[in-house]
Design an enzyme around this catalytic site. Structure first.
Site, short mmCIF file in Angstrom:
data_model
loop_
_atom_site.label_atom_id
_atom_site.label_comp_id
_atom_site.label_asym_id
_atom_site.label_seq_id
_atom_site.Cartn_x
_atom_site.Cartn_y
_atom_site.Cartn_z
N ASP A 35 13.93 20.95 60.53
CA ASP A 35 13.24 20.32 59.25
C ASP A 35 12.17 21.60 58.86
OD1 ASP A 35 11.44 18.88 57.85
OD2 ASP A 35 11.46 17.21 59.14
N LYS A 86 10.01 21.20 40.81
CA LYS A 86 10.99 22.06 40.20
C LYS A 86 10.17 23.10 39.56
CE LYS A 86 14.64 20.57 42.19
NZ LYS A 86 15.06 21.43 43.42
N SER A 109 18.93 14.61 56.71
CA SER A 109 18.26 13.35 56.08
C SER A 109 19.18 13.03 54.99
CB SER A 109 16.86 13.73 55.53
OG SER A 109 17.06 14.80 54.65
N ASP A 146 19.73 22.52 57.67
CA ASP A 146 19.91 21.36 56.99
C ASP A 146 19.14 20.09 58.07
OD1 ASP A 146 22.05 20.17 54.80
OD2 ASP A 146 20.76 18.59 55.92
N ASP A 154 14.88 9.03 30.44
CA ASP A 154 15.88 9.66 29.98
C ASP A 154 15.50 10.41 28.69
OD1 ASP A 154 17.73 9.12 31.89
OD2 ASP A 154 18.69 7.32 30.93
N SER A 163 16.05 23.04 37.78
CA SER A 163 16.82 21.95 37.06
C SER A 163 16.47 22.13 35.55
CB SER A 163 16.37 20.62 37.44
OG SER A 163 16.65 19.55 36.86
N TYR A 191 9.26 14.74 40.99
CA TYR A 191 10.51 15.22 41.34
C TYR A 191 10.44 16.43 40.42
CZ TYR A 191 15.15 17.03 40.66
OH TYR A 191 16.35 17.82 40.68
C1 UD1 Z 1 19.05 13.11 36.82
C2 UD1 Z 1 17.61 13.19 36.88
C3 UD1 Z 1 17.37 14.55 36.82
C4 UD1 Z 1 18.02 15.42 37.87
C5 UD1 Z 1 19.53 15.23 37.82
C6 UD1 Z 1 20.27 15.61 39.19
C7 UD1 Z 1 16.59 11.01 35.83
C8 UD1 Z 1 15.92 10.54 34.67
N1 UD1 Z 1 16.93 12.40 35.80
O1 UD1 Z 1 19.59 13.74 35.21
O2 UD1 Z 1 15.96 14.91 36.81
O3 UD1 Z 1 17.55 16.63 37.80
O4 UD1 Z 1 19.75 13.53 37.80
O5 UD1 Z 1 21.39 15.28 38.97
O6 UD1 Z 1 16.86 10.48 36.76
N2 UD1 Z 1 23.66 6.74 32.85
C9 UD1 Z 1 24.16 5.66 32.57
N3 UD1 Z 1 24.53 4.53 33.65
C10 UD1 Z 1 24.30 4.98 35.14
C11 UD1 Z 1 23.57 6.34 35.28
C12 UD1 Z 1 23.56 7.24 34.26
O7 UD1 Z 1 24.42 5.26 31.60
O8 UD1 Z 1 24.38 4.07 35.97
C13 UD1 Z 1 23.30 7.68 31.83
C14 UD1 Z 1 22.00 8.37 31.81
O9 UD1 Z 1 21.19 7.50 30.87
C15 UD1 Z 1 22.13 9.59 31.24
C16 UD1 Z 1 23.54 10.12 31.81
O10 UD1 Z 1 24.33 8.95 32.12
O11 UD1 Z 1 22.14 9.66 29.92
C17 UD1 Z 1 23.34 11.02 33.01
O12 UD1 Z 1 22.55 10.33 33.98
P1 UD1 Z 1 22.35 10.93 35.31
O13 UD1 Z 1 23.65 11.16 36.10
O14 UD1 Z 1 21.37 10.28 36.44
O15 UD1 Z 1 21.62 12.38 34.94
P2 UD1 Z 1 20.38 12.63 34.31
O16 UD1 Z 1 19.58 11.43 33.99
O17 UD1 Z 1 20.73 13.79 33.16
#
Ligand code: UD1
Length: 338
Positions: free
Chosen positions: A58, A154, A34, A31, A299, A125, A150
């Site tokens: 690294d 993947k 970072s 690891d 999203d 992912s 990102y």
């Molecule tokens: C996100 C990443 C995805 C990554 C994954 C790793 C994005 C667009 N996608 O997935 O590429 O593989 O994390 O864990 O960043 N939400 C809120 N408020 C918040 C945070 C999130 O409403 O403050 C909602 C989001 O709109 C989403 C859900 O919660 O609908 C899950 O969000 P999140 O935990 O960030 O995961 P992903 O977006 O699915």
């Protein structure tokens, strides 16, 4: 049997190290610290009674990687987590992501091929599916153009492994496409350590409940879903970690049907953002301060897994409920602040 876990001090990596050690594997962690902390080693030792071998390294430094493998010729398998994972940062700095996530993968595979034996598990992912056309998402669903560098790393990572497997019979690999990992070890000795403001939903919820963040923003309630908020498949990180151990065993015991395979790792159940909030309020007994704001760019509306392939071929399925996963995240958040 000695297994290398890259990024083994990170959120998912550390939980996998625990499960590997519980199953009697000898673990070596690389690891670069970072996005992780040395304290995690102590957490792992407290849970399993054994401290894994650790080297700060690294993986972008090819010479160091070669040197590492010269010293560890008895590595039987690699579980590769070390990578950068912030979607927004990857848009700002794509080359950093291509270097961190892809150069390192190439170096590892090159060294593993030299060893002449290779069991390789790749941390992929559900982001590779983008907005899938059908729910639940099976492994046959098409890979959609990536929304971010990102996500692209993947997709390209999977292709690098697939192409390499095609021409190297000694390499056997499984890519695990995770849905949304949440929660922490039930001991509350290891868990997620988001740096700065959390981007993911569950750490933002637990920090808001503790008063570290004032309010959770729910990104959009006008999606075409029953309550208008996005739907995801939230999987307990311990269930996810166990999937790695069964995938590794499949390769070690040569039960794999092809030398490159892909599995979805989720629960098969979709939950909306509002459902997650309500479930969290139930398990924590705390009302959550949240408000609805606009949609977050990038999203997808809905994503949940078909887990049939993993059930059938890996004999694995997620066991924890959403409530249990949220409870463990809450216990961890509280333990961390003590
Ligand atoms: C996100 C990443 C995805 C990554 C994954 C790793 C994005 C667009 N996608 O997935 O590429 O593989 O994390 O864990 O960043 N939400 C809120 N408020 C918040 C945070 C999130 O409403 O403050 C909602 C989001 O709109 C989403 C859900 O919660 O609908 C899950 O969000 P999140 O935990 O960030 O995961 P992903 O977006 O699915």
């Amino acid at each position: 049997m000695k297994i290398l876990v890259t990024g083994g001090l990170g959120f998912i990596g550390s939980h996998v190290v625990v499960e590997l050690q519980n199953e009697g594997y000898e673990v070596v962690i690389i690891d670069d610290l970072s996005n992780s902390s040395l304290d995690v080693l102590e957490g792992i030792e407290e849970i399993t009674g054994k401290q894994p071998h650790f080297e700060k390294l690294d993986l972008r430094d090819r010479n160091l990687v070669q040197e590492f493998f010269r010293e560890h010729t008895d590595i039987e398998g690699i579980i590769h987590f070390a990578a950068s994972k912030a979607v927004g940062e990857s848009v700002e700095n794509p080359l950093l992501y291509y270097e961190n996530n892809l150069n390192t993968l190439v170096y590892l595979l090159q060294e593993q091929l030299k060893l002449g034996k290779g069991n390789f598990i790749f941390s992929s992912s559900c982001t590779v599916y983008g907005q899938a056309d059908e729910m639940p998402i099976t492994e046959k669903a098409s890979v959609k153009p990536a929304e971010s560098p990102y996500g692209n790393t993947k997709q390209i990572g999977e292709e690098i492994i697939k192409d390499t497997c095609k021409v190297n019979a000694t390499l056997k690999a499984i890519a695990l496409r995770y849905f949304n990992p949440i929660g922490a070890h039930p001991s509350a000795k290891i868990g997620e350590l988001p740096i700065g403001v959390p981007q993911n939903l569950v750490p933002f919820i637990t920090q808001t409940a503790l008063g570290i963040r004032e309010q959770l923003s729910v990104f959009g309630d006008d999606y075409p879903t029953p309550d208008g908020t996005c739907i995801r498949d939230y999987i307990h990180v311990v269930d996810l970690a166990k999937a790695h151990v069964v995938a590794l065993k499949r390769l070690v015991h040569r039960q794999n049907k092809k030398n490159y395979e892909v599995f979805n790792i989720g629960t098969g159940k979709g939950s909306s953002v509002l459902e997650v909030i309500k479930a969290f309020e139930r398990v924590s007994g705390k009302p959550l301060n949240y408000r609805i704001v606009g949609r977050r760019e990038g999203d997808v509306i809905t994503a949940f897994a078909s887990t049939k392939k993993a059930n059938k071929k890996l004999g694995w399925k997620a066991e924890s409920s959403l409530e249990e996963a949220l409870k463990s995240a809450w216990d961890w958040e509280n333990a961390m602040r003590k």
